[in-house]
Motif scaffolding. Structure first.
Motif, short mmCIF file in Angstrom:
data_model
loop_
_atom_site.label_atom_id
_atom_site.label_comp_id
_atom_site.label_asym_id
_atom_site.label_seq_id
_atom_site.Cartn_x
_atom_site.Cartn_y
_atom_site.Cartn_z
N GLY A 143 0.79 -1.22 0.00
CA GLY A 143 0.00 0.00 0.00
C GLY A 143 0.82 1.27 0.00
N THR A 144 2.12 1.15 0.16
CA THR A 144 3.04 2.29 0.14
C THR A 144 4.44 1.73 -0.09
OG1 THR A 144 3.74 4.27 1.35
CG2 THR A 144 3.48 2.26 2.64
N SER A 145 5.41 2.61 -0.26
CA SER A 145 6.77 2.16 -0.55
C SER A 145 7.54 1.87 0.74
CB SER A 145 7.52 3.19 -1.38
OG SER A 145 7.50 4.45 -0.74
N SER A 146 8.52 0.97 0.64
CA SER A 146 9.36 0.62 1.77
C SER A 146 10.75 1.23 1.58
CB SER A 146 9.47 -0.91 1.89
OG SER A 146 10.26 -1.42 0.82
N LYS A 194 19.17 4.86 -0.19
CA LYS A 194 18.34 6.05 -0.02
C LYS A 194 18.21 6.84 -1.32
CE LYS A 194 19.39 6.62 4.90
NZ LYS A 194 20.03 7.48 5.93
N LEU A 195 19.17 6.65 -2.24
CA LEU A 195 19.08 7.32 -3.53
C LEU A 195 18.03 6.68 -4.44
CD1 LEU A 195 22.89 7.81 -4.24
CD2 LEU A 195 21.24 9.61 -3.70
N VAL A 196 17.66 5.43 -4.10
CA VAL A 196 16.71 4.69 -4.93
C VAL A 196 15.33 4.64 -4.27
CG1 VAL A 196 16.21 2.48 -6.02
CG2 VAL A 196 18.58 3.30 -5.89
N ALA A 197 15.30 4.25 -3.00
CA ALA A 197 14.02 4.11 -2.30
C ALA A 197 13.38 5.48 -2.08
CB ALA A 197 14.24 3.39 -0.97
N TRP A 198 12.09 5.56 -2.39
CA TRP A 198 11.35 6.80 -2.22
C TRP A 198 10.31 6.58 -1.13
CZ3 TRP A 198 6.53 8.58 -5.15
CH2 TRP A 198 6.24 9.92 -4.84
N VAL A 199 10.58 7.05 0.06
CA VAL A 199 9.73 6.74 1.21
C VAL A 199 9.28 8.01 1.91
CG1 VAL A 199 10.79 4.49 1.60
CG2 VAL A 199 11.78 6.48 2.69
N GLY A 200 8.23 7.84 2.72
CA GLY A 200 7.75 8.95 3.54
C GLY A 200 7.23 10.09 2.70
N ASP A 201 7.51 11.29 3.16
CA ASP A 201 7.02 12.50 2.49
C ASP A 201 8.10 13.17 1.65
OD1 ASP A 201 4.49 12.23 3.66
OD2 ASP A 201 5.18 13.21 5.49
N LEU A 205 10.35 15.34 -7.04
CA LEU A 205 11.28 15.90 -8.03
C LEU A 205 12.70 15.93 -7.51
CD1 LEU A 205 9.16 18.82 -9.56
CD2 LEU A 205 9.54 16.52 -10.46
N GLY A 206 12.85 16.27 -6.23
CA GLY A 206 14.18 16.27 -5.63
C GLY A 206 14.78 14.88 -5.60
N HIS A 207 13.94 13.88 -5.30
CA HIS A 207 14.44 12.51 -5.27
C HIS A 207 14.86 12.04 -6.66
CE1 HIS A 207 14.32 8.09 -4.98
NE2 HIS A 207 14.67 8.29 -3.72
N VAL A 208 14.05 12.38 -7.67
CA VAL A 208 14.38 12.00 -9.04
C VAL A 208 15.71 12.64 -9.45
CG1 VAL A 208 13.69 12.21 -11.46
CG2 VAL A 208 11.98 11.62 -9.72
N TRP A 209 15.89 13.91 -9.13
CA TRP A 209 17.13 14.61 -9.50
C TRP A 209 18.34 13.96 -8.83
CZ3 TRP A 209 18.70 17.71 -13.15
CH2 TRP A 209 19.91 18.41 -12.99
N ASN A 210 18.23 13.63 -7.56
CA ASN A 210 19.35 12.98 -6.87
C ASN A 210 19.66 11.62 -7.48
OD1 ASN A 210 19.69 15.10 -5.05
ND2 ASN A 210 18.28 14.22 -3.56
N PHE A 211 18.60 10.90 -7.88
CA PHE A 211 18.82 9.60 -8.51
C PHE A 211 19.54 9.76 -9.85
CE2 PHE A 211 17.50 6.42 -11.60
CZ PHE A 211 17.88 5.26 -10.95
#
Length: 261
Positions: A143-146, A194-201, A205-211
């Motif tokens: 139901g959500t990401s880990s 942490k660069l791959v997993a997208w968790v919490g809030d 866009l910031g996560h995609v850029w870091n990846f």
């Protein structure tokens, strides 16, 4: 130089999406039986642009329909799974309103639901309709990401699909482990994950850029033996068994161990 490359990749992703939108609209209107072919091509291109190598272990079910139950780690799961298989994703209702992403998801026949137990029951008919048409479904039962290292509990309400299936014989359900096992051919550490997993809030866009500024990633899809609801006493037992199989596969993938034969 890395930021310049990442900006160029983003531009190419938009161009790639733009190239396929019109043909997909035509396919949906003229030959809907082929509606999953261009989305699969799109995801193959995305994985190439994002520098994600997808490795597969086990045998992908060729029974139509199949309910693929998969652990959820990141936005990156979509192109990884979409590259390997044809079918409809189940996504949270909010995705439908995302600029561009929501529209592209609709073109791929994504099923949108609110992630609450009553809503899962209310949307079950829509998912059943896809199954009865012979469409396979990709379901993330957490139901959500880990965090990519440990699973969250599977919600048994999703497995009501297997109980209520009205097709010929019981619904084929295949547990699938998704793991991001390496970056630049080195085993994935907790910090790098942490660069791959997208968790919490975390802001998307910031996560995609870091990846994009990180290295090349190896994603693994480990396909376990399909099961049916008549092998269990209840859907809760089915959910727990699928969770155990996927958790074991995740542990093996993160430590570079193959599945037992």
């Amino acid at each position: 130089m890395t930021a310049l490359r990442s900006s160029f990749v983003i531009l190419l992703i938009f161009l790639w999406a733009g190239i396929l939108v019109l043909p997909q609209l035509v396919v949906l209107g003229v030959i809907p039986s082929k509606r999953y072919s261009l989305p699969q091509l799109f995801h193959k291109g995305l994985c190439r642009l994002l520098r994600v190598r997808v490795e597969i272990q086990g045998t992908i079910s060729d029974i139509h329909p199949t309910l693929f139950v998969i652990n959820h780690i990141s936005w990156l799961d979509i192109p990884v799974v979409g590259k390997a298989m044809k079918g409809s994703f189940v996504a949270k209702q909010e995705v439908k309103g995302y600029p561009l992403i929501g529209w592209l998801a609709k073109l791929q026949q994504t099923i949108f639901i609110a992630r609450t137990r009553p809503s899962v029951r209310n949307h079950k008919d829509g998912m059943q309709e896809h199954l009865e048409q012979g469409d396979s479904i990709f379901l993330f039962p957490e139901g959500t990401s880990s965090n990519g290292l440990v699973l969250q509990d599977f919600k048994s309400a999703y497995f009501a699909l297997a109980e209520g299936y009205d097709g010929h014989g019981p619904l084929n359900v295949q547990p699938v482990t998704l793991a991001y096992s390496k970056m630049d051919n080195l085993l994935m550490s907790r910090g790098i994950m942490k660069l791959v997993a997208w968790v919490g809030d975390e802001e998307l866009l910031g996560h995609v850029w870091n990846f994009l500024n990180a290295g090349r990633v190896t994603a693994e899809l480990r396909f376990h033996e399909p099961v049916t609801i008549d092998q269990y006493d209840s859907r809760k037992d089915m959910a727990a068994d699928c969770q155990r199989k996927i958790a074991r596969g995740l542990s093996r993938a993160l430590t570079a161990r193959p599945e037992p034969t």
